[in-house]
Scaffold this motif. Sequence first.
Motif, PDB file in Angstrom:
ATOM      1  N   PHE A  15       0.829  -1.348   0.159  1.00 31.21           N
ATOM      2  CA  PHE A  15      -0.134  -0.180  -0.127  1.00 31.21           C
ATOM      3  C   PHE A  15       0.890   1.162   0.049  1.00 31.21           C
ATOM      4  N   PHE A  16       2.087   1.445   0.705  1.00 28.79           N
ATOM      5  CA  PHE A  16       2.661   2.534   0.796  1.00 28.79           C
ATOM      6  C   PHE A  16       4.036   2.576   0.233  1.00 28.79           C
TER       7      PHE A  16
ATOM      8  N   PHE B  68      -4.183   4.946  -3.452  1.00 23.52           N
ATOM      9  CA  PHE B  68      -3.052   4.605  -2.999  1.00 23.52           C
ATOM     10  C   PHE B  68      -1.974   4.702  -4.390  1.00 23.52           C
ATOM     11  N   SER B  69      -2.844   4.298  -5.530  1.00 21.66           N
ATOM     12  CA  SER B  69      -2.058   4.312  -6.789  1.00 21.66           C
ATOM     13  C   SER B  69      -1.886   5.717  -7.397  1.00 21.66           C
ATOM     14  N   ARG B  70      -2.716   6.503  -7.180  1.00 24.06           N
ATOM     15  CA  ARG B  70      -2.628   7.853  -7.896  1.00 24.06           C
ATOM     16  C   ARG B  70      -2.147   9.090  -6.856  1.00 24.06           C
ATOM     17  N   ASN B  71      -2.178   8.808  -5.831  1.00 27.45           N
ATOM     18  CA  ASN B  71      -1.683   9.849  -4.701  1.00 27.45           C
ATOM     19  C   ASN B  71      -0.576   9.160  -3.891  1.00 27.45           C
TER      20      ASN B  71
ATOM     21  N   GLU C 169       1.413   8.690   2.701  1.00 25.30           N
ATOM     22  CA  GLU C 169       2.280   8.331   3.825  1.00 25.30           C
ATOM     23  C   GLU C 169       1.420   7.649   5.026  1.00 25.30           C
ATOM     24  N   TRP C 170       2.274   7.291   6.027  1.00 29.75           N
ATOM     25  CA  TRP C 170       1.454   6.701   7.170  1.00 29.75           C
ATOM     26  C   TRP C 170       0.587   7.595   7.760  1.00 29.75           C
ATOM     27  N   ARG C 171       1.397   8.923   7.988  1.00 22.67           N
ATOM     28  CA  ARG C 171       0.637   9.857   8.770  1.00 22.67           C
ATOM     29  C   ARG C 171      -0.569  10.321   8.043  1.00 22.67           C
ATOM     30  N   ASP C 172      -0.418  10.446   6.669  1.00 25.60           N
ATOM     31  CA  ASP C 172      -1.460  10.906   5.649  1.00 25.60           C
ATOM     32  C   ASP C 172      -2.555   9.925   5.995  1.00 25.60           C
ATOM     33  N   TYR C 173      -2.381   8.555   6.095  1.00 31.54           N
ATOM     34  CA  TYR C 173      -3.597   7.461   6.251  1.00 31.54           C
ATOM     35  C   TYR C 173      -3.947   7.851   7.603  1.00 31.54           C
TER      36      TYR C 173
ATOM     37  N   THR D  62     -12.633   9.590   5.893  1.00 31.51           N
ATOM     38  CA  THR D  62     -12.495   9.456   4.338  1.00 31.51           C
ATOM     39  C   THR D  62     -10.967   8.577   4.070  1.00 31.51           C
ATOM     40  N   PRO D  63     -11.186   7.506   4.412  1.00 38.02           N
ATOM     41  CA  PRO D  63      -9.789   6.672   4.199  1.00 38.02           C
ATOM     42  C   PRO D  63      -9.476   6.452   2.706  1.00 38.02           C
ATOM     43  N   PRO D  64      -8.373   6.129   2.274  1.00 37.32           N
ATOM     44  CA  PRO D  64      -8.025   6.027   0.980  1.00 37.32           C
ATOM     45  C   PRO D  64      -8.859   4.734   0.308  1.00 37.32           C
ATOM     46  N   VAL D  65      -9.241   4.772  -0.854  1.00 36.66           N
ATOM     47  CA  VAL D  65      -9.792   3.839  -1.540  1.00 36.66           C
ATOM     48  C   VAL D  65      -8.860   2.801  -2.022  1.00 36.66           C
TER      49      VAL D  65
END
Length: 424
Positions: free
Chosen positions: A213-214, A280-283, A286-290, A298-301
């Motif tokens: 993911f990261f 995850f693929s287009r942006n 990082e862990w803090r952003d998550y 609004t968690p990442p898709v």
Amino acid sequence: MFEGMSLFIGALLDALIGPNLFVPGEPFLIAAGYQLHQGIWTGVFAVLLGGLIGDQASYWIGRYVGTPAQKKLIAWQPKTRRPIARCRHLMYKKGNYVLAFARLLGPIAWVVPFVAGTNKVEWSRFSLFGMIGLLLGVGQFVMWGYLLSYGVDKFPFIQQAQTIVVEHQYSLMAIGASLLFLYVGRKLKWRLLFTKFTLVFFSLTLFANYSHFFWLSDDFQNQPNNSQIESAFVSPLELDYRAYPGKSKVFDAQAINVLFYGENPRQLMLQLGWVENKTFSRNDIEWRDYLKLLQQNTPPVSDLFWNQQPQQMAFQLPGDLLKRSHIRWWKGGVDPQSKQTVWVGALSYDNGLQVTPYSGIVTILHSIDPDVDQERDRLAKQIVQYAPNQRVDFQHLVSPITLDEEHDYYTDGKVLVVKPMPSI
């Protein structure tokens, strides 16, 4: 370089005891396969003849000078001690199988004809089963050479297998490292081995998840857009109405159930009150952003793949961390009549969490409500109420689907088609 005589010599040295410890035969066999695809049979004949003579010569060397030659060979190349010992043991237990499948047994293949001669295996028996092994061993590399010359892209099942292996490489490495840890632990008789093995496997699985993911998902940011598909004329009947949680199609499909005609669906989604998600693929997340996105509900898709490409944008209706409506969008092509860009959307509802296989790893993701038609109809009502400049229609573009081994959803087969209202 790879003319007939070169292929013959290469296959001969690959089969002859002594030189075969240094000469790899695979390039010569693959080259014969290349020539075969071009209609040249002499290359295949040359490698078969070279392999046959090499096997026979190794057998007779072992027959007449086997014991002293074996001692000298081990003294000269100590790495042959183990293959010779294994070969002798297997020859005693299952001699015919060893002779027939020797070329598929790795380093053991180096010494099988020689050990067969040393152990005074009957020549007729060696020749019969050795010929079977020769055809199998040479044939596999000739086949790969033929396929490489023909083009692997002409064989979808090979591409699919390659995609599966590449996609699952980190999970496979985690499993392999865990099994190696277990093997070493059993040999050394470690205490609490099962507990230690479980901790190692769990740690490697978490690392595979984090890496996917990261780290690995970011690779798509640097890849060129799939411009040929995005600019090609396409009819709705030609589109694939399935997306997958991975690039290979071994995963259960999810539904493509919305089509949008226009430059971009972003303005419509925001007008309807949807929130654009990070992916995850287009942006670059990082862990803090998550963690910050989790706090905002609004968690990442997670990425879905349509035509082996991750979504180009994603949106959700305001909700909580466990339950939310969301849609992913891809450019699908250009409508030949209106010349408008066609976007395909996968609309569904997250309903809790579940452990699931996903894109080469096993992880915790949202559980998708199988009734995707309910979300499709809900979006259609939103558009009618809040976007009067858009026209909605339902078209039967998919056969009705029930829950089965390939689908985690069911649908009546209708796709929501959204087009701009014609100007008066």
